[in-house]
Structure formats: structure tokens, C-alpha cells
Motif scaffolding. Structure first.
Motif, PDB file in Angstrom:
ATOM      1  N   ARG A 175     -17.579  -3.153  -3.557  1.00 10.94           N
ATOM      2  CA  ARG A 175     -16.948  -2.780  -2.297  1.00 10.94           C
ATOM      3  C   ARG A 175     -15.610  -2.073  -2.550  1.00 10.94           C
ATOM      4  NH1 ARG A 175     -15.553  -7.130   2.509  1.00 10.94           N
ATOM      5  NH2 ARG A 175     -15.405  -5.658   4.244  1.00 10.94           N
ATOM      6  N   GLY A 176     -14.832  -2.629  -3.503  1.00 13.99           N
ATOM      7  CA  GLY A 176     -13.547  -2.008  -3.835  1.00 13.99           C
ATOM      8  C   GLY A 176     -13.733  -0.646  -4.463  1.00 13.99           C
ATOM      9  N   LEU A 177     -14.765  -0.503  -5.303  1.00 11.36           N
ATOM     10  CA  LEU A 177     -15.037   0.791  -5.938  1.00 11.36           C
ATOM     11  C   LEU A 177     -15.398   1.841  -4.888  1.00 11.36           C
ATOM     12  CD1 LEU A 177     -15.490   2.545  -8.434  1.00 11.36           C
ATOM     13  CD2 LEU A 177     -17.841   1.660  -8.537  1.00 11.36           C
ATOM     14  N   MET A 178     -16.210   1.472  -3.914  1.00 15.19           N
ATOM     15  CA  MET A 178     -16.607   2.419  -2.869  1.00 15.19           C
ATOM     16  C   MET A 178     -15.391   2.868  -2.059  1.00 15.19           C
ATOM     17  SD  MET A 178     -19.747   2.967  -3.309  1.00 15.19           S
ATOM     18  CE  MET A 178     -20.138   3.856  -1.796  1.00 15.19           C
ATOM     19  N   ARG A 179     -14.444   1.948  -1.830  1.00 14.63           N
ATOM     20  CA  ARG A 179     -13.240   2.336  -1.090  1.00 14.63           C
ATOM     21  C   ARG A 179     -12.438   3.380  -1.874  1.00 14.63           C
ATOM     22  NH1 ARG A 179     -12.349  -3.265  -0.171  1.00 14.63           N
ATOM     23  NH2 ARG A 179     -13.068  -3.915   1.881  1.00 14.63           N
ATOM     24  N   ARG A 180     -12.349   3.171  -3.187  1.00 14.08           N
ATOM     25  CA  ARG A 180     -11.567   4.112  -3.992  1.00 14.08           C
ATOM     26  C   ARG A 180     -12.230   5.482  -4.044  1.00 14.08           C
ATOM     27  NH1 ARG A 180     -10.932  -0.562  -7.098  1.00 14.08           N
ATOM     28  NH2 ARG A 180     -12.443   0.057  -8.675  1.00 14.08           N
ATOM     29  N   LEU A 181     -13.569   5.506  -4.064  1.00 12.08           N
ATOM     30  CA  LEU A 181     -14.274   6.781  -4.102  1.00 12.08           C
ATOM     31  C   LEU A 181     -14.192   7.503  -2.759  1.00 12.08           C
ATOM     32  CD1 LEU A 181     -17.447   5.736  -6.131  1.00 12.08           C
ATOM     33  CD2 LEU A 181     -15.498   7.083  -6.938  1.00 12.08           C
ATOM     34  N   ASP A 182     -14.150   6.727  -1.671  1.00 12.26           N
ATOM     35  CA  ASP A 182     -14.055   7.304  -0.334  1.00 12.26           C
ATOM     36  C   ASP A 182     -12.593   7.325   0.081  1.00 12.26           C
ATOM     37  OD1 ASP A 182     -14.261   8.143   2.230  1.00 12.26           O
ATOM     38  OD2 ASP A 182     -15.413   6.431   2.973  1.00 12.26           O
ATOM     39  N   ALA A 183     -11.931   8.452  -0.084  1.00 13.12           N
ATOM     40  CA  ALA A 183     -10.485   8.541   0.146  1.00 13.12           C
ATOM     41  C   ALA A 183     -10.136   8.911   1.585  1.00 13.12           C
ATOM     42  CB  ALA A 183      -9.878   9.574  -0.810  1.00 13.12           C
ATOM     43  N   ARG A 184     -11.133   8.939   2.463  1.00 13.97           N
ATOM     44  CA  ARG A 184     -10.851   9.308   3.852  1.00 13.97           C
ATOM     45  C   ARG A 184      -9.972   8.250   4.524  1.00 13.97           C
ATOM     46  NH1 ARG A 184     -16.755   9.868   6.187  1.00 13.97           N
ATOM     47  NH2 ARG A 184     -16.875   7.945   4.952  1.00 13.97           N
ATOM     48  N   PRO A 185      -9.084   8.666   5.442  1.00 14.98           N
ATOM     49  CA  PRO A 185      -8.289   7.689   6.191  1.00 14.98           C
ATOM     50  C   PRO A 185      -9.203   6.732   6.953  1.00 14.98           C
ATOM     51  CG  PRO A 185      -7.437   9.905   6.514  1.00 14.98           C
ATOM     52  CD  PRO A 185      -8.741  10.058   5.804  1.00 14.98           C
ATOM     53  N   LEU A 242       1.593  -8.504   8.548  1.00 16.03           N
ATOM     54  CA  LEU A 242       2.772  -8.677   7.699  1.00 16.03           C
ATOM     55  C   LEU A 242       3.378 -10.038   7.992  1.00 16.03           C
ATOM     56  CD1 LEU A 242       5.004  -7.630   5.775  1.00 16.03           C
ATOM     57  CD2 LEU A 242       6.083  -6.563   7.774  1.00 16.03           C
ATOM     58  N   SER A 243       3.448 -10.895   6.984  1.00 18.55           N
ATOM     59  CA  SER A 243       3.987 -12.240   7.161  1.00 18.55           C
ATOM     60  C   SER A 243       4.496 -12.753   5.827  1.00 18.55           C
ATOM     61  CB  SER A 243       2.913 -13.177   7.715  1.00 18.55           C
ATOM     62  OG  SER A 243       3.394 -14.495   7.825  1.00 18.55           O
ATOM     63  N   THR A 244       5.665 -13.416   5.869  1.00 19.92           N
ATOM     64  CA  THR A 244       6.258 -14.076   4.699  1.00 19.92           C
ATOM     65  C   THR A 244       6.263 -13.178   3.459  1.00 19.92           C
ATOM     66  OG1 THR A 244       4.145 -15.151   4.145  1.00 19.92           O
ATOM     67  CG2 THR A 244       5.674 -16.369   5.548  1.00 19.92           C
ATOM     68  N   GLY A 245       6.640 -11.915   3.643  1.00 21.72           N
ATOM     69  CA  GLY A 245       6.823 -11.013   2.517  1.00 21.72           C
ATOM     70  C   GLY A 245       5.563 -10.401   1.956  1.00 21.72           C
ATOM     71  N   THR A 246       4.429 -10.636   2.580  1.00 24.64           N
ATOM     72  CA  THR A 246       3.167 -10.079   2.095  1.00 24.64           C
ATOM     73  C   THR A 246       2.469  -9.308   3.213  1.00 24.64           C
ATOM     74  OG1 THR A 246       2.865 -11.882   0.505  1.00 24.64           O
ATOM     75  CG2 THR A 246       0.908 -10.605   1.091  1.00 24.64           C
ATOM     76  N   LEU A 247       2.028  -8.107   2.894  1.00 25.93           N
ATOM     77  CA  LEU A 247       1.256  -7.292   3.834  1.00 25.93           C
ATOM     78  C   LEU A 247      -0.206  -7.361   3.428  1.00 25.93           C
ATOM     79  CD1 LEU A 247       1.331  -5.226   6.203  1.00 25.93           C
ATOM     80  CD2 LEU A 247       1.484  -3.430   4.465  1.00 25.93           C
ATOM     81  N   ARG A 248      -1.049  -7.814   4.357  1.00 25.65           N
ATOM     82  CA  ARG A 248      -2.490  -7.888   4.108  1.00 25.65           C
ATOM     83  C   ARG A 248      -3.204  -6.963   5.084  1.00 25.65           C
ATOM     84  NH1 ARG A 248      -0.550 -13.179   3.845  1.00 25.65           N
ATOM     85  NH2 ARG A 248      -0.854 -14.204   1.825  1.00 25.65           N
ATOM     86  N   ALA A 307      -9.110  -7.091   2.882  1.00 17.56           N
ATOM     87  CA  ALA A 307      -9.578  -5.986   2.050  1.00 17.56           C
ATOM     88  C   ALA A 307      -8.575  -5.672   0.951  1.00 17.56           C
ATOM     89  CB  ALA A 307      -9.806  -4.752   2.923  1.00 17.56           C
ATOM     90  N   GLY A 308      -7.326  -6.043   1.150  1.00 21.54           N
ATOM     91  CA  GLY A 308      -6.286  -5.823   0.144  1.00 21.54           C
ATOM     92  C   GLY A 308      -4.992  -6.449   0.586  1.00 21.54           C
ATOM     93  N   SER A 309      -4.013  -6.478  -0.312  1.00 17.24           N
ATOM     94  CA  SER A 309      -2.708  -7.051   0.017  1.00 17.24           C
ATOM     95  C   SER A 309      -1.640  -6.436  -0.880  1.00 17.24           C
ATOM     96  CB  SER A 309      -2.712  -8.574  -0.140  1.00 17.24           C
ATOM     97  OG  SER A 309      -2.913  -8.942  -1.494  1.00 17.24           O
ATOM     98  N   LEU A 310      -0.406  -6.504  -0.410  1.00 21.13           N
ATOM     99  CA  LEU A 310       0.731  -5.997  -1.170  1.00 21.13           C
ATOM    100  C   LEU A 310       1.888  -6.952  -0.985  1.00 21.13           C
ATOM    101  CD1 LEU A 310       2.093  -3.723  -2.859  1.00 21.13           C
ATOM    102  CD2 LEU A 310       2.781  -2.688  -0.668  1.00 21.13           C
ATOM    103  N   ARG A 311       2.376  -7.524  -2.089  1.00 22.63           N
ATOM    104  CA  ARG A 311       3.551  -8.381  -2.050  1.00 22.63           C
ATOM    105  C   ARG A 311       4.792  -7.504  -2.115  1.00 22.63           C
ATOM    106  NH1 ARG A 311       5.290 -13.131  -0.113  1.00 22.63           N
ATOM    107  NH2 ARG A 311       7.067 -13.909  -1.283  1.00 22.63           N
ATOM    108  N   LEU A 312       5.613  -7.556  -1.073  1.00 25.27           N
ATOM    109  CA  LEU A 312       6.784  -6.690  -1.005  1.00 25.27           C
ATOM    110  C   LEU A 312       7.894  -7.194  -1.923  1.00 25.27           C
ATOM    111  CD1 LEU A 312       6.832  -6.164   2.854  1.00 25.27           C
ATOM    112  CD2 LEU A 312       5.941  -4.604   1.117  1.00 25.27           C
ATOM    113  N   ALA A 313       8.632  -6.262  -2.514  1.00 20.61           N
ATOM    114  CA  ALA A 313       9.717  -6.607  -3.429  1.00 20.61           C
ATOM    115  C   ALA A 313      10.995  -5.883  -3.005  1.00 20.61           C
ATOM    116  CB  ALA A 313       9.343  -6.219  -4.860  1.00 20.61           C
ATOM    117  N   GLY A 314      12.116  -6.425  -3.450  1.00 25.93           N
ATOM    118  CA  GLY A 314      13.411  -5.884  -3.046  1.00 25.93           C
ATOM    119  C   GLY A 314      13.682  -4.477  -3.541  1.00 25.93           C
ATOM    120  N   ASP A 315      12.980  -4.042  -4.603  1.00 29.04           N
ATOM    121  CA  ASP A 315      13.221  -2.694  -5.129  1.00 29.04           C
ATOM    122  C   ASP A 315      12.252  -1.664  -4.539  1.00 29.04           C
ATOM    123  OD1 ASP A 315      10.912  -3.496  -6.373  1.00 29.04           O
ATOM    124  OD2 ASP A 315      11.676  -3.312  -8.428  1.00 29.04           O
TER     125      ASP A 315
END
Length: 359
Positions: free
Chosen positions: A259-269, A276-282, A307-315
Motif C-alpha cells: 500500500r505504501g509503495l503504491m502511494r509513492r508511485l502515485d504522486a497525484r495530490p 495534529l495533536s501532542t506534537g504529532t501530525l497523522r 496512512a502516515g505520521s510526522l513527529r514535529l521538531a523544534g528545528d
């Protein structure tokens, strides 16, 4: 021989401190309350129950009355109990659920009044938050029936979060007073109310809001609060949540699965639900979310499976393009990690503010 003696010394448990002993003693008391079923007719139970009834009656601006009998049924229902009498609903949290509910009513009356006016049954929500905090604080003993019963937010597979670390962080908090546990329960109720306001939640959105409240309490405990006052200060400093649909132009690779591979191959928006909660965007695929007509409210159809997440950092840096109603998050080297389109400029600005606060 010397090496064996050295290894034996390493395996010996460290001597306990006064704080360790105080923590264990208080956990034992709280654990006993958790395991103690309430019993109708018991003098102490009836006394505490009447206080709950009187306090909720006052907050609801109802006429005072007896806490037992036909006259009390409407009052218990208004207080958020789902039965005509409250006794059976304390089964999960035992006497501890009752004590937490009463403490919240006596020390956080304003928040309780708002929850009583909200979409979730107040008393049932309080008991659920008691169970959540009992796990996080180590009151629900790991590997026992307590631990299983006290995880109302286990995911669909039945998997439970390992709370060993959060329990250790409660040592100073509970070492000083039992009130530390009750304040943590109050913080969970506060987080629950913020979560439901943020998405204009309805009655069916409880699980998602409760999970967000649990995550927030975990973040509070990461700061190692030493007393109830520290819990209140930390809770007041939590940055605002943000949820809603955005169009993702770019997101980080989420997994090595097909599933993750198909998302990377399909770059369409793609339109996805972002939380967004407690410093993490899911973010979640649109097909995994049931959206309501009420503003930003939504229910995840597959809780705990982003489907994915990003832990936000101060930099990290948040940038926006006003004319495109889009914004991005870049790492310390300037590489774009996320690039998202908002519905309008006001939505874009609110997302940028929230991301900056969390980072």
C-alpha cells in the motif's frame, strides 16, 4: 569468580527510596479501590453516591431530590449514567471510578458542567477516563485482568499500549499524594472536552476523542509532573489541536508495504484527513474516515491505522504560499517533508499557527 560476583551485584535490585515506597503504597490503595466493586446499600457508598447526585443536580440546575427511587432516575440519566441506577456502571472502575467522579465534581466543577452539557454521557466518560489513567499510572497491574479490563481504547486487533514508561513517570506524582492521580483524571477529562470541541464531536465520536485525550495525558506525563499543581500547569500549556481534510501534494513515505509503495508511485495530490495533536501530525486515507456534516467532525473507520505520521521538531520550518492556499513543513536542511493545500486562506493560516505551536 570476581566476574560472577560483579554480575550478581548488577542483578541485585537497587535499594528502594522513600519515594519508591510511597508510590507503591499509594498505588496499592488505588489498585484496591479499582478492584473493589460498589455495593448498593453500603453506608459509605451511599453517602458518596448522594454527593455525586447532589453535585450533578446543582450543575444541571435541577431541583434537589433523593438519590434513590423513581424520582432519581431522570437525574441519573441527565448526569450521564445509562441505567436507571448507577451501581452497575461502576463495575469497570470499581470504587475508584466513584472517587474520581466525585473529585472531579468537587475540584473541576466548571469543566464538569461543560461536559454535562456536551454530547457524551458525562458519568460514563468519567469512568472511561478513570480506566485510561489507571493504565497509564500503573494502577492497573500489568499482565492481570486489571490490565485487560482497563484498556477501553485497545485497537481493533486487541493490542494494548505498553505503559511501563508512563507508570515510571508517575512515581513522583503519586509519591506525594493520592491527589496526583485524581488530578491526572481531571486532566484527562479536560483533554476529552477540548478534543470534542475541536471537531464539533457528536455522541458517536467518543472513542476518537478519548484516544486523543489519552495521548495528551501521555505527553503530560513525559514532563514528569511532581504534584497536582504541576499537572494543572502542564495541561494549561498544551498547544491547540487541529483536524480536517487537506489535499496532500507531498507526504513522507509511510511504509514498505504494498500500500505504501503504491502511494509513492502515485504522486497525484490526494484528499486526506489530517489530525495534529501532542506534537504529532497523522493523516488518514479519505476512505478510512466517515465525515459528518458538522464542520470538521469525523470518525475514523479504522482507529489507530494512519496512512502516515510526522513527529514535529523544534528545528522544522512551516512555510506558506498565500496565493495557492498551501503550506509546507521543511526539515533543518530545508528539504520539504509535507506540502498541503487548505480549503481557503483562513484554514491555511490556522494550520500554520497550530503547526508552529506544536513544533
Amino acid at each position: 569468580a570476581d566476574a560472577m560476583e560483579y554480575l550478581k551485584r548488577l542483578r541485585k535490585p537497587a535499594p528502594s527510596t522513600a519515594q519508591d515506597d510511597a508510590y507503591r503504597a499509594r498505588v496499592d490503595v488505588l489498585r484496591e479501590l479499582l478492584r473493589t466493586p460498589v455495593q448498593a446499600g453500603d453506608e459509605e457508598y451511599e453517602s458518596l453516591l448522594k454527593k455525586v447526585f447532589d453535585d450533578t443536580t446543582a450543575l444541571l440546575k435541577r431541583e434537589p431530590g433523593p438519590h434513590r427511587g423513581l424520582e432519581s432516575e431522570a437525574g441519573w440519566e441527565a448526569a450521564g449514567f445509562q441505567a436507571k441506577a448507577p451501581d452497575r456502571e461502576f463495575r469497570g472502575g470499581g470504587a475508584l471510578g466513584l472517587h474520581c467522579l466525585l473529585y472531579a465534581l468537587e475540584h473541576h466543577a466548571d469543566r464538569c458542567a461543560e461536559l454535562l452539557d456536551g454530547p457524551f454521557p458525562f458519568a460514563a466518560a468519567s469512568i472511561n477516563m478513570t480506566l485510561v489513567v489507571a493504565r497509564l499510572a500503573g494502577v492497573a497491574e500489568a499482565g492481570t485482568d486489571d490490565d485487560v479490563a482497563c484498556d477501553p481504547l485497545a485497537d481493533a486487533s486487541g493490542a494494548r499500549t505498553d505503559v511501563t514508561t508512563t507508570a515510571r513517570r508517575c512515581m513522583a506524582l503519586l509519591g506525594g499524594s493520592h491527589d496526583g492521580f485524581f488530578e491526572l483524571h481531571g486532566a484527562a477529562l479536560d483533554a476529552l472536552d477540548r478534543a470534542r470541541r475541536n471537531v464539533d464531536a457528536g455522541p458517536m465520536d467518543f472513542a476518537g476523542c478519548a484516544a486523543a485525550a489519552r495521548d495528551e495525558v501521555e505527553v503530560l506525563l513525559a514532563h514528569g509532573p511532581e504534584d497536582g499543581a504541576a499537572v494543572r500547569r502542564l495541561a494549561a500549556a498544551v498547544p491547540r489541536r487541529r483536524n480536517g481534510f487537506l489535499v496532500a501534494r507531498r507526504t513522507p513515505p509511510s511504509s514498505s508495504s504494498l500500500r505504501g509503495l503504491m502511494r509513492r508511485l502515485d504522486a497525484r495530490p490526494r484528499r486526506q484527513w489530517f489530525a495534529l495533536s501532542t506534537g504529532t501530525l497523522r493523516w488518514y486515507d479519505e476512505g478510512d474516515v466517515h465525515a459528518h456534516a458538522r464542520g470538521r467532525a469525523a470518525t475514523l473507520l479504522t482507529p489507530g491505522r494512519p496512512a502516515g505520521s510526522l513527529r514535529l521538531a523544534g528545528d522544522m520550518t512551516v512555510k506558506f504560499r498565500a496565493e495557492e492556499k498551501s503550506f509546507s513543513v521543511a526539515d533543518r536542511d530545508g528539504a520539504t517533508l509535507l506540502w498541503l493545500d487548505a480549503a481557503d486562506q483562513a484554514d491555511m493560516e490556522q494550520w500554520c499557527i497550530a503547526l508552529t505551536e506544536h513544533a
